[in-house]
Design an enzyme around this catalytic site. Structure first.
Site, PDB file in Angstrom:
ATOM      1  N   TYR A 124       2.661   1.434  -3.333  1.00  0.00           N
ATOM      2  CA  TYR A 124       2.237   0.250  -4.230  1.00  0.00           C
ATOM      3  C   TYR A 124       1.577   0.726  -5.415  1.00  0.00           C
ATOM      4  O   TYR A 124       1.129  -0.103  -6.502  1.00  0.00           O
ATOM      5  CB  TYR A 124       1.106  -0.616  -3.518  1.00  0.00           C
ATOM      6  CG  TYR A 124       1.981  -1.589  -2.493  1.00  0.00           C
ATOM      7  CD1 TYR A 124       3.186  -1.140  -1.914  1.00  0.00           C
ATOM      8  CD2 TYR A 124       1.560  -2.749  -1.913  1.00  0.00           C
ATOM      9  CE1 TYR A 124       3.718  -1.843  -0.938  1.00  0.00           C
ATOM     10  CE2 TYR A 124       1.925  -3.474  -1.190  1.00  0.00           C
ATOM     11  CZ  TYR A 124       3.209  -3.165  -0.605  1.00  0.00           C
ATOM     12  OH  TYR A 124       3.832  -3.861   0.522  1.00  0.00           O
ATOM     13  N   LYS A 187       2.428   7.251   9.761  1.00  0.00           N
ATOM     14  CA  LYS A 187       3.721   7.760  10.074  1.00  0.00           C
ATOM     15  C   LYS A 187       3.907   9.268   9.864  1.00  0.00           C
ATOM     16  O   LYS A 187       4.614   9.722   9.242  1.00  0.00           O
ATOM     17  CB  LYS A 187       4.834   7.133   9.638  1.00  0.00           C
ATOM     18  CG  LYS A 187       6.080   7.197  10.178  1.00  0.00           C
ATOM     19  CD  LYS A 187       6.414   6.536  11.350  1.00  0.00           C
ATOM     20  CE  LYS A 187       7.928   6.972  11.688  1.00  0.00           C
ATOM     21  NZ  LYS A 187       8.241   6.467  13.232  1.00  0.00           N
ATOM     22  N   ASP A 221       5.196   2.563  13.728  1.00  0.00           N
ATOM     23  CA  ASP A 221       6.150   1.700  14.644  1.00  0.00           C
ATOM     24  C   ASP A 221       5.587   1.505  16.005  1.00  0.00           C
ATOM     25  O   ASP A 221       5.890   0.094  16.601  1.00  0.00           O
ATOM     26  CB  ASP A 221       7.474   2.513  14.822  1.00  0.00           C
ATOM     27  CG  ASP A 221       7.462   3.790  14.813  1.00  0.00           C
ATOM     28  OD1 ASP A 221       6.214   4.417  14.923  1.00  0.00           O
ATOM     29  OD2 ASP A 221       8.280   4.637  15.136  1.00  0.00           O
ATOM     30  N   ASP A 245      -0.107  -3.882   4.463  1.00  0.00           N
ATOM     31  CA  ASP A 245       0.379  -5.062   3.958  1.00  0.00           C
ATOM     32  C   ASP A 245       0.978  -5.835   5.073  1.00  0.00           C
ATOM     33  O   ASP A 245       0.743  -6.983   5.436  1.00  0.00           O
ATOM     34  CB  ASP A 245       1.130  -4.767   2.602  1.00  0.00           C
ATOM     35  CG  ASP A 245       1.442  -6.036   1.847  1.00  0.00           C
ATOM     36  OD1 ASP A 245       1.010  -7.222   2.398  1.00  0.00           O
ATOM     37  OD2 ASP A 245       2.436  -5.996   1.100  1.00  0.00           O
TER      38      ASP A 245
END
Ligand code: NAD
Length: 359
Positions: A124, A187, A221, A245
Site C-alpha cells: 500500500y 507469509k 492463509d 486490511d
C-alpha cells in the site's frame, strides 16, 4: 475543562452517523467541545480539494478526531482523503476491535479479538509501475525469468523500523487492555525477506514482553481458516498493511458486519477514530445506516481520552440495545426488509434512553 475533539462528518452516510454519534457521546455527560471540519467529495467544489487545509491543523491541535467515512472519487486523480490523512499525520497503527455482542446474528458464540494493522508501508506504499513503463522494464531486468515482459509491478517495502513500531504497539496495546496474547501474521514461507523480516522483528520485540504477554505466529492463509473455524482462540493480531486490511473485513464479518465494526488510526500523540465501513452512498440521507460502528469508535475515543467510566457505560448501553433487538437498524434485524427496523437517529435515541437507565 472540556476535551476538544475534531469532528469530521465526512460524506455519504457520514453526516447522519456523525449526528447520531455526537448526540450519544454527549449524552454520557463527558464535556466535549466539538470542532466541526468538513472533508470529502461534497466540499471539493468549495475548497478545490477534498482535504481542506484547516482540517489537518485542527487534528494536529486537538490530537483527537472522530471521523465519518469519506468517499474516494474514482478516476478523478484525487488521492483518497483517508489515505492522505493517515500519511500526513503518520497514523501508523490501525486498531480494529472485533467483538461479538449478544443479539447480533453470527455463526459464532464468542469472538473478541483486536486486529492491529501497520498503516504506512507494504504493497500500500503506492510504489507501482505500469506495464511497459521504463521503470517496470528496469525492474524486470533484475529477474527476467520471473517477471513477464508485459507485467505491471508493485513494490512491497517492509522495514525493520515500521515493523518494530507496529509490533511494539500491539504488545503495549495488549498490556494496556488486559489482553494475554499477540499473534503475528504474515507469509514468511514465501516472502522470506519481507515477511521473514516482519516475523524476525516480531520475535525480538516479543522477547521483551516474555512472561507478560504470550506470542505466536501464523501464516496468513492458515490464519484465515483458523479465524473462520475457531476465532475464540485469538486475542490480538498484528499484521503488515495488506493482510491487515483483508483480515479486518474478515473479522468484521465474524461479528455481524461492517455496521458494527469500529476502528482507530493512531500515531505518536494523534488519534483518529473511525468506523471500518465506507460512505455507503446508496443509503445517503435515508436515515437507514447503522450508527453503531461510529458510536463504538466513539467508545474507543472516550477510553483514549481517559473517560473510562463513560466509555464502559456507553458500550453497555449499545450492547443492551443490540441484545434487546427492537430499536436496531435493518442490518441487525433477522429480515433485512423488516418494516419495524429503526432508523439511524431512532437507534441513537434508544441508546441515549438506555444510558439514562444505567448506573
Ligand atoms: P461501504 O462500506 O461504504 O459499503 C459496503 C456495504 O456495506 C454497503 O452497501 C452497505 O450495505 C454496508 N454498510 C456499510 N456501512 C454500513 C452501515 N453503517 N450500516 C449499514 N450497512 C452498512 O464500502 P464501499 O461501497 O466499498 O465504499 C463506498 C465508498 O466509501 C467508496 O468511495 C470508498 O472509497 C469509501 N470508503 C471510505 C472509507 C473511510 O472513510 N475510511 C472506508 C472504506 C471505504
Amino acid at each position: 475543562m472540556p476535551h476538544r475533539v475534531t469532528l469530521i462528518p465526512g460524506d455519504g452516510i457520514g453526516p447522519e452517523l456523525a449526528l447520531a454519534a455526537r448526540r450519544v457521546i454527549d449524552a454520557t455527560g463527558v464535556a466535549i467541545e466539538w470542532e466541526l471540519q468538513e472533508a470529502g467529495e461534497e466540499v471539493m467544489e468549495k475548497y478545490g480539494t477534498p482535504l481542506p487545509p484547516g482540517l489537518l491543523e485542527s487534528i494536529r491541535r486537538n490530537r483527537v478526531a472522530l471521523k465519518g467515512p469519506i468517499t474516494t472519487p474514482i478516476g478523478t486523480g484525487f488521492r483518497s482523503v483517508n489515505v492522505a490523512l493517515r500519511h500526513e499525520l503518520n497514523l501508523y497503527a490501525c486498531v480494529r476491535p472485533c467483538k461479538l455482542y449478544p443479539g447480533v446474528r453470527s455463526r459464532y458464540e464468542k469472538v473478541d479479538l483486536v486486529i492491529i494493522r501497520e498503516n504506512t508501508e507494504d504493497l500500500y506504499a503506492g510504489v507501482e509501475f505500469e506495464a511497459g513503463s521504463p521503470e517496470a522494464q528496469t525492474i524486470r531486468s533484475f529477474a527476467p525469468a520471473k517477471i513477464a515482459p508485459d507485467a505491471a509491478i508493485s513494490i512491497k517495502p517492509i522495514s525493520i523500523t515500521a515493523s518494530r513500531r507496529i509490533v511494539r504497539f500491539a504488545f503495549e496495546y495488549a498490556l494496556a487492555h488486559g489482553r494475554h496474547k499477540v499473534t503475528a501474521v504474515a507469509k514468511a514461507n514465501i516472502m522470506k525477506y519481507t515477511d521473514g523480516l516482519f516475523f524476525r522483528v516480531a520475535r525480538e520485540v516479543a522477547a521483551e514482553y516474555a512472561g507478560r504477554v504470550e506470542y505466536e505466529e501464523r501464516l496468513v492463509d492458515n490464519m484465515c481458516m483458523q479465524l473462520v473455524q475457531k476465532p475464540e482462540l485469538y486475542d490480538v493480531l498484528v499484521l503488515p498493511n495488506l493482510y491487515g486490511d483483508i483480515l479486518s473485513d474478515l473479522a468484521a464479518g465474524l461479528v455481524g458486519g461492517l455496521g458494527v465494526a469500529p476502528g482507530a488510526n493512531i500515531g505518536d500523540g494523534v488519534a483518529v477514530f473511525e468506523p471500518t465501513h465506507g460512505s455507503a452512498p446508496k443509503y445517503k440521507g435515508l436515515n437507514k445506516a447503522n450508527p453503531t460502528a461510529l458510536i463504538l469508535s466513539g467508545v474507543m475515543m472516550l477510553r483514549h481520552l481517559g473517560e473510562t467510566e463513560a466509555a464502559d457505560r456507553l458500550e453497555r448501553a449499545v450492547a443492551e440495545v443490540i441484545r434487546e433487538g427492537r430499536s436496531v437498524t435493518y442490518d441487525l434485524k433477522e429480515d433485512r426488509n423488516d418494516p419495524g427496523a429503526a432508523g439511524t437517529q431512532e437507534m441513537a435515541d434508544a441508546i441515549i434512553a438506555k444510558l439514562a437507565t444505567l448506573p
